[in-house]
Design a protein around this motif. Structure first.
Motif, PDB file in Angstrom:
ATOM      1  N   PHE A 183      -4.908   5.023  14.914  1.00 21.58           N
ATOM      2  CA  PHE A 183      -4.647   4.532  13.552  1.00 21.58           C
ATOM      3  C   PHE A 183      -5.808   4.996  12.683  1.00 21.58           C
ATOM      4  O   PHE A 183      -6.743   4.261  12.379  1.00 21.58           O
ATOM      5  N   ALA A 235      -0.631  -1.829   4.992  1.00 21.65           N
ATOM      6  CA  ALA A 235       0.364  -1.222   5.877  1.00 21.65           C
ATOM      7  C   ALA A 235      -0.223  -1.346   7.271  1.00 21.65           C
ATOM      8  O   ALA A 235      -1.153  -0.623   7.628  1.00 21.65           O
ATOM      9  N   THR A 236       0.285  -2.272   8.048  1.00 23.22           N
ATOM     10  CA  THR A 236      -0.300  -2.474   9.368  1.00 23.22           C
ATOM     11  C   THR A 236       0.763  -2.917  10.366  1.00 23.22           C
ATOM     12  O   THR A 236       1.784  -3.486   9.985  1.00 23.22           O
ATOM     13  N   PHE A 269       4.703   5.695   5.606  1.00 22.77           N
ATOM     14  CA  PHE A 269       3.294   5.566   5.969  1.00 22.77           C
ATOM     15  C   PHE A 269       2.939   6.635   6.998  1.00 22.77           C
ATOM     16  O   PHE A 269       2.970   6.409   8.207  1.00 22.77           O
ATOM     17  N   GLU A 272       0.840  -1.210   0.000  1.00 22.08           N
ATOM     18  CA  GLU A 272       0.000   0.000   0.000  1.00 22.08           C
ATOM     19  C   GLU A 272       0.876   1.263   0.000  1.00 22.08           C
ATOM     20  O   GLU A 272       1.869   1.338   0.732  1.00 22.08           O
ATOM     21  N   CYS A 311      -5.745  -2.768   2.005  1.00 24.59           N
ATOM     22  CA  CYS A 311      -5.510  -2.867   3.449  1.00 24.59           C
ATOM     23  C   CYS A 311      -6.739  -3.105   4.316  1.00 24.59           C
ATOM     24  O   CYS A 311      -7.208  -4.220   4.456  1.00 24.59           O
ATOM     25  N   ARG A 339      -9.653  -5.565   4.153  1.00 21.34           N
ATOM     26  CA  ARG A 339      -9.613  -7.008   4.412  1.00 21.34           C
ATOM     27  C   ARG A 339     -10.426  -7.393   5.649  1.00 21.34           C
ATOM     28  O   ARG A 339     -10.719  -8.568   5.853  1.00 21.34           O
ATOM     29  N   HIS A 340     -10.786  -6.410   6.487  1.00 21.75           N
ATOM     30  CA  HIS A 340     -11.613  -6.736   7.658  1.00 21.75           C
ATOM     31  C   HIS A 340     -13.087  -6.817   7.288  1.00 21.75           C
ATOM     32  O   HIS A 340     -13.921  -7.058   8.154  1.00 21.75           O
ATOM     33  N   GLU A 394      -6.819   7.173   9.245  1.00 24.56           N
ATOM     34  CA  GLU A 394      -6.319   7.728   7.983  1.00 24.56           C
ATOM     35  C   GLU A 394      -7.330   8.657   7.318  1.00 24.56           C
ATOM     36  O   GLU A 394      -7.149   9.063   6.175  1.00 24.56           O
ATOM     37  N   LYS A 396      -9.367   2.504  -2.514  1.00 31.02           N
ATOM     38  CA  LYS A 396      -9.608   1.853  -1.215  1.00 31.02           C
ATOM     39  C   LYS A 396     -11.018   2.160  -0.717  1.00 31.02           C
ATOM     40  O   LYS A 396     -11.405   3.333  -0.597  1.00 31.02           O
TER      41      LYS A 396
END
Ligand code: URP
Length: 376
Positions: A204, A257-258, A125, A119, A232, A235-236, A206, A195
């Protein structure tokens, strides 16, 4: 041992378990064993000289009578930033291009047909800092930006599809998006996938930078298969994976990016579960390294991005992950015939009752929705 020094789960298992027990543990943890790929010596040597990890695995499908195998190779690249975050922006981007150029060259030696980067791969990041400058200066046009031009050259040179996730600046209204640019092996920009879901998980967060994507669940027909990009935090969201699959994706990339404290125990599960649930391959890619010296004093230290990129197959098996700490290239050969073979076996798409769910969901998202709860 500090979290950042722990190299990988696989390394720990291999160094502590007796061989027979290790095989059983791996069977339970990873499913059917993925055979190691024999990679060319020149590639192995180049990776070692250029100081990145190179791993290769193969997923097989059963031979069929009416269809030839559809074997292709994908390359997943994880990396740290190259220059300090206070170096001039153009220098940072150029250094990242040059680093990825040397990794993609090795991917080409390994016969990779499509490659996907992490990502917003051209930049540190910085999104959780909520500082606008200088980070928004990394944003580029999908069509005209120097990163797209760079990737087009790679695509043509190596006859490779390139998935390039960047921070996008859209010209007319200067809107920022978190976008994956999909470049065909001909060098043409096939399209973009923005995204869909933005993290707002405590610090966290963004949401200051870019908007929720408006490209839906686009699938790209490439010469090597139908692909989609679920960026990113998407995906949850099981429905996010699902809709890419409903549009026919055979491979879904998840450039990410996690960091460890936030998501590491979820990482091995989510993309893998998506591969199982949707009868497709999924490719999870995470960066390595730290956020860098720009981190705003009022924000926590987010710690290390833990890498661990891997590929999961529709039969529930998965490759081992790349390292948690090093730059790396994961080369994976897959026979796309496996998707339909597993669909024929488990039939999740056939047994899905989607019309019923659609009807119930349509009601559930209305403000006057009354949950169906039976009470005494
Ligand atoms: N970049 C991004 O969406 N990160 C969110 C953290 C996570 O999903 O684990």
């Amino acid at each position: 041992m500090a979290a950042c020094e722990f190299e990988s789960l696989e390394k720990s298992l291999e160094s502590h378990l007796p061989e027979a027990e290790l095989a059983e543990v791996k069977r339970v943890l990873y499913g059917k064993e993925t055979e190691k790929l024999d990679l060319p010596v020149c590639a192995v040597e180049a990776a070692s000289e250029r100081d990145f990890e190179l791993k290769g695995y193969r997923f097989e499908a059963a031979p069929e009578q009416l269809r030839p195998p559809r074997r292709i190779r994908v390359g997943l690249i994880q990396h740290r930033i190259v220059l300090p975050t206070d170096a001039p922006i153009l220098d940072q981007v150029t250094a990242m291009h040059s680093r990825l150029g040397e990794v993609v060259e090795v991917a080409a030696m390994c016969g990779v047909n499509m490659v996907c980067f992490q990502e917003t791969w051209t930049m540190p990041f910085a999104f959780c800092t909520r500082e606008k400058e200088p980070w928004t200066e990394f944003a580029e046009s999908v069509e005209e930006g120097s990163t797209t031009r760079f990737c087009q050259e790679l695509a043509k040179k190596y006859n490779m599809v390139v998935v390039s996730p960047i921070l996008e600046r859209e010209g007319l209204h200067s809107t920022l998006w978190n976008t994956a640019v999909v470049i065909s092996n001909s060098g043409h920009v096939l399209g973009k996938s923005r995204k869909n879901h933005i993290p707002r998980v405590g610090d966290f967060n963004e949401s200051t930078y870019y908007m929720e994507g408006d490209t839906g669940h686009t699938v790209f027909q490439t010469q090597f298969g139908k692909i989609a990009v679920n960026i990113c935090y998407g995906r949850h969201h099981p429905l996010n994976w699902f809709m890419y699959s409903m549009n026919g994706a055979e491979i879904i990339f998840n450039p990410s990016a996690t960091v460890g404290a936030l998501s590491e125990p979820m990482w091995p599960i989510e993309a893998r579960n998506a591969a199982i649930a949707n009868h497709c391959f999924t490719c999870a890619i995470n960066r390595v390294g730290t956020v860098g010296p720009h981190q705003h004093a009022s924000h926590h230290d987010f710690g290390h991005f833990y890498g661990s990129s891997y590929v999961a197959a529709p039969d529930g098996s998965r490759t081992p992950g790349l390292s948690r700490t090093r730059d790396g290239l994961l080369v994976v050969e897959m026979d796309l015939n496996l998707n339909r073979q597993i669909s024929d076996k488990w039939s999740f798409k056939m047994t899905g009752r989607y019309a019923e769910y659609a009807e119930e969901l349509t009601k559930a998202v209305r403000h006057d929705f009354k949950p169906m709860i039976v009470k005494e």
